[in-house]
Design a protein around this motif. Sequence first.
Motif, PDB file in Angstrom:
ATOM      1  N   ALA A 161      68.867  -1.784 -55.345  1.00  0.00           N
ATOM      2  CA  ALA A 161      69.536  -0.563 -55.946  1.00  0.00           C
ATOM      3  C   ALA A 161      70.550  -1.082 -56.892  1.00  0.00           C
ATOM      4  CB  ALA A 161      69.983   0.120 -54.957  1.00  0.00           C
ATOM      5  N   GLU A 162      71.141  -2.327 -56.768  1.00  0.00           N
ATOM      6  CA  GLU A 162      72.227  -2.565 -57.491  1.00  0.00           C
ATOM      7  C   GLU A 162      71.634  -3.740 -58.807  1.00  0.00           C
ATOM      8  OE1 GLU A 162      75.343  -4.131 -55.365  1.00  0.00           O
ATOM      9  OE2 GLU A 162      75.516  -2.277 -54.248  1.00  0.00           O
ATOM     10  N   GLY A 163      70.176  -3.683 -58.831  1.00  0.00           N
ATOM     11  CA  GLY A 163      69.737  -4.552 -59.969  1.00  0.00           C
ATOM     12  C   GLY A 163      69.367  -6.103 -59.693  1.00  0.00           C
ATOM     13  N   ILE A 164      69.339  -6.404 -58.457  1.00  0.00           N
ATOM     14  CA  ILE A 164      68.772  -7.611 -57.907  1.00  0.00           C
ATOM     15  C   ILE A 164      67.540  -7.569 -57.628  1.00  0.00           C
ATOM     16  CG2 ILE A 164      69.153  -9.651 -56.314  1.00  0.00           C
ATOM     17  CD1 ILE A 164      71.680  -9.113 -58.246  1.00  0.00           C
ATOM     18  N   ASP A 165      66.595  -8.275 -58.370  1.00  0.00           N
ATOM     19  CA  ASP A 165      65.128  -8.075 -58.237  1.00  0.00           C
ATOM     20  C   ASP A 165      64.782  -9.000 -57.182  1.00  0.00           C
ATOM     21  OD1 ASP A 165      65.013  -6.214 -60.258  1.00  0.00           O
ATOM     22  OD2 ASP A 165      64.588  -7.892 -61.659  1.00  0.00           O
ATOM     23  N   ALA A 166      65.346 -10.091 -56.794  1.00  0.00           N
ATOM     24  CA  ALA A 166      64.770 -11.143 -55.837  1.00  0.00           C
ATOM     25  C   ALA A 166      64.947 -10.569 -54.306  1.00  0.00           C
ATOM     26  CB  ALA A 166      65.484 -12.392 -55.974  1.00  0.00           C
ATOM     27  N   PRO A 167      63.738 -10.841 -53.662  1.00  0.00           N
ATOM     28  CA  PRO A 167      63.959 -10.414 -52.011  1.00  0.00           C
ATOM     29  C   PRO A 167      65.312 -11.027 -51.605  1.00  0.00           C
ATOM     30  CG  PRO A 167      61.963 -11.173 -52.487  1.00  0.00           C
ATOM     31  CD  PRO A 167      62.540 -11.333 -53.838  1.00  0.00           C
ATOM     32  N   LYS A 168      66.001 -10.489 -50.670  1.00  0.00           N
ATOM     33  CA  LYS A 168      67.277 -11.262 -50.258  1.00  0.00           C
ATOM     34  C   LYS A 168      67.102 -12.769 -49.761  1.00  0.00           C
ATOM     35  CE  LYS A 168      70.431  -8.916 -47.774  1.00  0.00           C
ATOM     36  NZ  LYS A 168      71.277  -8.278 -46.739  1.00  0.00           N
ATOM     37  N   PRO A 169      66.186 -13.059 -49.177  1.00  0.00           N
ATOM     38  CA  PRO A 169      65.999 -14.754 -48.914  1.00  0.00           C
ATOM     39  C   PRO A 169      66.156 -15.544 -50.146  1.00  0.00           C
ATOM     40  CG  PRO A 169      64.522 -13.491 -47.511  1.00  0.00           C
ATOM     41  CD  PRO A 169      65.095 -12.403 -48.484  1.00  0.00           C
ATOM     42  N   MET A 170      65.521 -15.012 -51.136  1.00  0.00           N
ATOM     43  CA  MET A 170      65.472 -15.855 -52.334  1.00  0.00           C
ATOM     44  C   MET A 170      66.509 -15.499 -53.379  1.00  0.00           C
ATOM     45  SD  MET A 170      62.894 -17.126 -51.873  1.00  0.00           S
ATOM     46  CE  MET A 170      62.138 -17.957 -53.255  1.00  0.00           C
ATOM     47  N   VAL A 171      67.625 -14.815 -53.010  1.00  0.00           N
ATOM     48  CA  VAL A 171      68.727 -14.622 -53.808  1.00  0.00           C
ATOM     49  C   VAL A 171      69.602 -15.712 -53.871  1.00  0.00           C
ATOM     50  CG1 VAL A 171      71.053 -13.523 -53.884  1.00  0.00           C
ATOM     51  CG2 VAL A 171      69.120 -12.231 -53.467  1.00  0.00           C
ATOM     52  N   LYS A 172      70.073 -16.403 -54.982  1.00  0.00           N
ATOM     53  CA  LYS A 172      70.747 -17.686 -55.100  1.00  0.00           C
ATOM     54  C   LYS A 172      72.172 -17.429 -55.049  1.00  0.00           C
ATOM     55  CE  LYS A 172      66.894 -19.989 -57.706  1.00  0.00           C
ATOM     56  NZ  LYS A 172      66.507 -20.771 -59.058  1.00  0.00           N
ATOM     57  N   VAL A 173      72.863 -18.467 -54.380  1.00  0.00           N
ATOM     58  CA  VAL A 173      74.185 -18.670 -54.360  1.00  0.00           C
ATOM     59  C   VAL A 173      74.453 -20.271 -54.746  1.00  0.00           C
ATOM     60  CG1 VAL A 173      76.227 -18.877 -52.896  1.00  0.00           C
ATOM     61  CG2 VAL A 173      74.923 -17.044 -52.801  1.00  0.00           C
ATOM     62  N   HIS A 174      75.277 -20.338 -55.989  1.00  0.00           N
ATOM     63  CA  HIS A 174      75.447 -21.775 -56.670  1.00  0.00           C
ATOM     64  C   HIS A 174      73.807 -22.125 -57.038  1.00  0.00           C
ATOM     65  CE1 HIS A 174      79.643 -22.045 -57.038  1.00  0.00           C
ATOM     66  NE2 HIS A 174      79.793 -22.080 -55.534  1.00  0.00           N
ATOM     67  N   GLY A 175      72.839 -21.381 -57.408  1.00  0.00           N
ATOM     68  CA  GLY A 175      71.735 -22.017 -57.777  1.00  0.00           C
ATOM     69  C   GLY A 175      70.969 -22.381 -56.571  1.00  0.00           C
ATOM     70  N   GLU A 176      71.125 -21.896 -55.317  1.00  0.00           N
ATOM     71  CA  GLU A 176      70.448 -22.379 -54.334  1.00  0.00           C
ATOM     72  C   GLU A 176      70.010 -21.128 -53.401  1.00  0.00           C
ATOM     73  OE1 GLU A 176      70.703 -25.607 -50.747  1.00  0.00           O
ATOM     74  OE2 GLU A 176      72.459 -24.564 -51.259  1.00  0.00           O
TER      75      GLU A 176
END
Length: 242
Positions: A16-31
């Motif tokens: 809803a806030e514009g993050i297209d990736a499923p949560k497991p694929m969200v990146k933190v520091h590129g990972e």
Amino acid sequence: MKFAIIAAGEGSRLAAEGIDAPKPMVKVHGEHLIDRLIRVFMKNNAEEIVVICNDKTTIVSRHLLELEEDGLRGQPVPLQFKVRSTPSSMHSFFQLRELLAGSPFVLTTVDTIFREQEFGQYVKAFKEVLAEGGDGLMGVTNYIDDEKPLYVGTDEAMNVTGFYDANDAQCTYISGGIYGLAPSALETLDDCMKRGESRMRNFQRGLVRDGRKLKAFAFSKVLDIDHASDIEKAEAFLDEKA
């Protein structure tokens, strides 16, 4: 020791806030979040890593299949995973039950952010708890950044005395969503499912109800990635000096 990841949530608030990736694929520091946990678990000598992801998209399951076949950065991953949507995190946990039976395990959700050094200390402490006949080591923190925190009662020796929705007992800690458990804890999980309970906090209360011997391990901070702003917050936290 086994490690388990619940990655079956839909990440609706992130979407809803514009993050297209499923949560497991969200990146933190590129990972990717899921890759970070797998890497940290392997660093702590994981015998097996079990994961559940939902069936709403094939992105995560395809990624897990690639990890199973090709490894993580060239390193083989002792991975097993299930693809199934569930109504709650406790139901997801139950879906992993057969893969966790017979061995101590550490369980967490895919968006849990902690310092790697502290996690290594936690795993060492969990092994000590098991050697002393304990049933579990719960990761806790006095840093509260949760919309509905679960307060954890502890005594002076960091034995867990209870889990509470409200802090009427003036608890120092809240649950960090990191659970190190002996195989006997699965009996409590079975009982909770029979009772029709559906939240991980009810499972934790069930552990106390069943007389399980639980200790608490204090992390400096544990963060969850529920909102887009949490990504930047997590990166800033990981950049801080311990």
